[in-house]
Design a protein around this motif. Structure first.
Motif, mmCIF file in Angstrom:
data_model
loop_
_atom_site.group_PDB
_atom_site.id
_atom_site.type_symbol
_atom_site.label_atom_id
_atom_site.label_comp_id
_atom_site.label_asym_id
_atom_site.label_seq_id
_atom_site.Cartn_x
_atom_site.Cartn_y
_atom_site.Cartn_z
ATOM 1 N N PRO A 35 47.223 38.095 38.690
ATOM 2 C CA PRO A 35 46.198 37.086 38.378
ATOM 3 C C PRO A 35 45.878 37.038 36.877
ATOM 4 O O PRO A 35 46.088 38.011 36.173
ATOM 5 C CB PRO A 35 44.985 37.558 39.168
ATOM 6 C CG PRO A 35 45.184 39.019 39.352
ATOM 7 C CD PRO A 35 46.662 39.260 39.407
ATOM 8 N N VAL A 39 39.995 40.486 39.381
ATOM 9 C CA VAL A 39 39.658 40.147 40.770
ATOM 10 C C VAL A 39 38.927 41.331 41.387
ATOM 11 O O VAL A 39 39.323 42.487 41.203
ATOM 12 C CB VAL A 39 40.933 39.822 41.587
ATOM 13 C CG1 VAL A 39 40.599 39.618 43.068
ATOM 14 C CG2 VAL A 39 41.637 38.587 41.025
ATOM 15 N N ILE A 60 43.041 44.825 41.736
ATOM 16 C CA ILE A 60 41.849 44.421 42.495
ATOM 17 C C ILE A 60 40.777 45.509 42.361
ATOM 18 O O ILE A 60 41.028 46.676 42.686
ATOM 19 C CB ILE A 60 42.168 44.211 43.997
ATOM 20 C CG1 ILE A 60 43.267 43.152 44.184
ATOM 21 C CG2 ILE A 60 40.907 43.800 44.766
ATOM 22 C CD1 ILE A 60 43.684 42.948 45.633
ATOM 23 N N SER A 238 35.977 33.640 50.281
ATOM 24 C CA SER A 238 36.674 34.909 49.997
ATOM 25 C C SER A 238 37.182 35.542 51.288
ATOM 26 O O SER A 238 37.791 36.610 51.268
ATOM 27 C CB SER A 238 35.746 35.894 49.269
ATOM 28 O OG SER A 238 34.739 36.387 50.138
ATOM 29 N N LYS A 245 42.665 32.976 46.843
ATOM 30 C CA LYS A 245 43.731 32.851 45.836
ATOM 31 C C LYS A 245 43.640 31.505 45.107
ATOM 32 O O LYS A 245 43.891 31.418 43.899
ATOM 33 C CB LYS A 245 45.081 33.006 46.543
ATOM 34 C CG LYS A 245 46.319 32.696 45.727
ATOM 35 C CD LYS A 245 46.603 33.779 44.680
ATOM 36 C CE LYS A 245 48.023 33.759 44.123
ATOM 37 N NZ LYS A 245 48.569 32.477 43.779
ATOM 38 N N ILE A 248 41.170 32.008 42.422
ATOM 39 C CA ILE A 248 41.763 32.862 41.371
ATOM 40 C C ILE A 248 42.710 32.033 40.499
ATOM 41 O O ILE A 248 42.735 32.163 39.270
ATOM 42 C CB ILE A 248 42.512 34.062 42.020
ATOM 43 C CG1 ILE A 248 41.504 34.986 42.711
ATOM 44 C CG2 ILE A 248 43.369 34.804 41.007
ATOM 45 C CD1 ILE A 248 42.121 35.966 43.686
#
Ligand code: PGA
Length: 252
Positions: A35, A39, A60, A238, A245, A248
């Protein structure tokens, strides 16, 4: 400069198996395609330790959705900041309007929680935002400023560097009503000016201020394009990897 962040807040959704499956799916997607932002996923307490084991923490981050306002001891049913930290979580979401409203979390209680979270090495995603009645009375700035002053403006500049702010107008949470990107930008700029007044312009420029409230893949690009909107705190969207995604990807 400040980080761009997309953070999920699962709230009270997903049993343990479902939560592990979602975290695993998201981890597979984001390790294959890195990403362009930080995140974070915020999960119920019971998921934290297991989810921590299935995610790559360099891709993450993991957040709890709450922590106790006491360090340890006889507080049946509570989960301390130290316990949260020991699961591998890096963050805790504090001050969410649902906690303020349904669990009577006052500014004083939130201040205790913020202090304990920071003392235990957690970063805090601190939520602020006005109700519909307050927005209609044009009180949003006063409300946000008071919430900052009540629970996080006592911190030192060094402690402040571990705070992320989430502006979440209560009337936009889970309602499908999003603040317009102009409305959001206006209050985000105001919030940043309050931070500048308190901690200086450099600290304000380095503070990530997230928008929350019915943010989804379709409106995230417009919101995130605004100068003072540094990402989102995402509830409903989410809960499915593809939906999350898509948000994101607004940073691509
Ligand atoms: P929502 O929730 O995205 O479902 O509106 C946001 C939040 O409460 O953090």
């Amino acid at each position: 400069m400040r980080k761009h962040i997309v953070a999920g807040n699962w709230k009270m959704n997903k049993n343990l198996q479902e939560g592990i499956a979602l975290a695993t799916e998201l981890n597979n997607i984001l390790t294959a395609e890195k990403p362009n932002c930080e995140v974070i996923i915020g999960t119920p307490f019971i998921h934290l330790a297991k989810v921590s084991d299935v995610i790559d923490h360099s891709v993450i981050g993991l957040a709890a959705e709450n922590c106790a306002d006491h360090a340890s001891g006889a507080y049946t049913g509570e989960v301390s900041a130290e316990m949260v930290k020991s699961t591998g979580a890096e963050y805790v979401i504090l001050g969410h309007s649902e906690r303020r409203e349904y669990y009577n979390e006052t500014p004083e209680v939130l201040k205790e929680k913020v202090d304990l979270a920071l003392a235990n090495g957690l970063k805090v995603i601190f939520c602020i935002g006005e109700s519909l009645a307050q927005r209609e009375a044009n009180e949003q700035e006063a409300v946000c400023k008071a919430e900052l002053e009540g629970s996080v403006f006592h911190l030192t500049a060094e402690q402040w560097s571990n705070i992320v702010i989430a502006y979440e107008p209560i009337w936009a949470i889970g309602t499908g009503k999003t603040a317009t990107s102009e409305q959001a930008q206006e209050i985000h700029a105001f919030i940043r000016s309050c931070v500048a007044e308190k901690f200086g312009q450099e600290a304000a420029d380095n503070t990530s201020i997230l928008y929350g409230g019915s943010c989804k893949g379709s409106n995230a690009p417009e919101l995130f394009a605004k100068a003072d909107i540094d990402g989102g705190l995402i509830g409903g969207a989410s809960l499915k990897a593809a939906d999350f995604k898509a948000i994101i990807d607004a940073w691509k």
